[in-house]
Design an enzyme around this catalytic site. Structure first.
Site, mmCIF file in Angstrom:
data_model
loop_
_atom_site.group_PDB
_atom_site.id
_atom_site.type_symbol
_atom_site.label_atom_id
_atom_site.label_comp_id
_atom_site.label_asym_id
_atom_site.label_seq_id
_atom_site.Cartn_x
_atom_site.Cartn_y
_atom_site.Cartn_z
ATOM 1 C CE LYS A 74 -4.380 -1.596 1.929
ATOM 2 N NZ LYS A 74 -5.427 -1.344 2.929
ATOM 3 N N GLY A 121 -5.234 -0.327 18.318
ATOM 4 C CA GLY A 121 -4.286 -0.733 17.274
ATOM 5 C C GLY A 121 -3.757 0.497 16.572
ATOM 6 N N GLY A 159 -1.837 0.107 13.280
ATOM 7 C CA GLY A 159 -1.265 -0.313 11.998
ATOM 8 C C GLY A 159 -1.961 0.386 10.833
ATOM 9 N N GLY A 160 -2.006 -0.313 9.690
ATOM 10 C CA GLY A 160 -2.539 0.288 8.459
ATOM 11 C C GLY A 160 -4.005 0.687 8.570
ATOM 12 C CE1 TYR A 206 -11.356 -8.450 5.593
ATOM 13 C CE2 TYR A 206 -12.084 -10.633 4.941
ATOM 14 C CZ TYR A 206 -11.157 -9.615 4.891
ATOM 15 O OH TYR A 206 -10.010 -9.775 4.135
ATOM 16 N N GLY A 231 -16.511 -6.105 9.912
ATOM 17 C CA GLY A 231 -15.767 -5.512 8.798
ATOM 18 C C GLY A 231 -16.235 -5.864 7.395
#
Ligand code: NAP
Length: 277
Positions: A65, A123, A125-126, A216, A237
């Site tokens: 990404k 969290g 992260g991304g 998800y 999700g």
């Protein structure tokens, strides 16, 4: 009309739902698109760019990404702000977009969850980057909770530098306390195959009015189940996954979908996931 080629790139990318979702979105929009999966290791990205440039467009997942950015001619406003690209449109220029924010906002709306007030994001992260930036843009009062204090503080500092009016504090997950209008899980805690884990304690959860879990798989994590048992509104999700794909088709083809069609696709994607696992 000839069939145009699209793909998702990532590594590893074994169980992706993307072909199922995107193929259905092409059909719903009456567009001819062939959507495949390309497993590209980090060191192969540069040499595979000639293949990617032949596509009409593609999606990007971990770990590309950020590393895709130098190979593109232009970034849209949000991709530039986030420093992250998950959708590319190849035309006269190669343009990078991020559709995760749109997917997230639509998923909250799908779950009837308001995006305001005290928001805790767990969290850093991304996925958390998307949630924190969107919370800052929405004017929420943000708590960023992580297992390592350094990363949370550094993301909080970055967001404040880019969006100076942001109200944000960071802490360890274990030190979380307070009343929250929304808790967002941006960790893989509770994800298949370790489905019996939860990212926060029952005490913290009992003070959260609404919950969004980016996971998800499973469709309903233990976190979602516990939140619902507490009487909180909670959404998983899968709707974000589908809505961020919808946003990619709006970019590629200006496709327009009815809410009913997308709600049906979210249900069908959930059934497809259950078949796979
Ligand atoms: P990532 O970049 O690897 O970040 C994961 C974050 O979770 C990191 O901050 C990590 O902490 C933290 N973490 C990992 N294990 C933990 C643990 N046991 N306890 C506490 N914190 C822990 O992953 P990501 O891309 O952000 O994805 C996070 C989740 O969101 C995944 O489940 C992914 O499937 C989901 N996701 C869903 C969608 C969607 O469309 N629904 C989109 C994107 C992501 P450290 O930094 O300390 O390692």
């Amino acid at each position: 009309m000839s069939t145009r080629k699209f793909a998702v790139i990532g590594h590893p990318i074994g169980h992706t739902m993307s072909p199922f979702i995107h193929q259905r979105l092409f059909e719903l929009a009456d567009e001819k698109g062939n959507y495949t999966v390309l497993d590209i290791a980090p060191q192969e990205l540069s040499e595979k760019m000639n293949v990617l440039n032949e596509l009409s467009g593609y999606n990007i997942t971990i770990p590309h990404k950020q590393t895709i950015i130098p190979f593109l001619d232009r970034l849209d406003k949000k991709a530039a702000l986030y420093g992250s690209v998950n959708t590319v449109r190849n035309g006269t220029v190669r343009e990078g977009f991020t559709t995760d924010p749109d997917g997230f906002l639509k998923a909250l709306a799908y779950g009837g969850i308001p995006f305001r007030g005290n928001v805790v994001i767990v969290g850093c992260g991304g996925a958390a980057r998307t949630f924190v930036y969107e919370a800052a843009l929405a004017g929420c009062c943000i708590t960023l909770a992580a297992r390592s204090p350094g990363k949370a503080a550094s993301l909080a500092k970055e967001v404040t530098q880019k969006i100076p009016q942001t109200t944000i504090q960071s802490c360890l997950i274990d030190d979380l306390q307070g009343e929250f209008d929304l808790l967002v899980n941006a960790t893989p805690v509770g994800m298949y195959p370790k489905t019996d884990t939860v990212p926060v304690s029952d005490r913290v959860l009992s003070h959260c009015r609404n919950v969004f879990d980016a996971i998800y798989n499973p469709l309903e994590t233990v976190l979602i189940q516990k939140a619902q048992a507490n009487g909180s509104a909670a959404v998983g999700g899968m709707s974000m996954l589908v809505w961020q794909a919808v946003a990619a088709h709006e970019i590629w083809d200006s496709s327009v979908y009815s809410a009913d069609d997308i709600n049906q696709l979210i249900e069908d994607s959930a059934k497809e996931l259950k078949k796979k696992f």
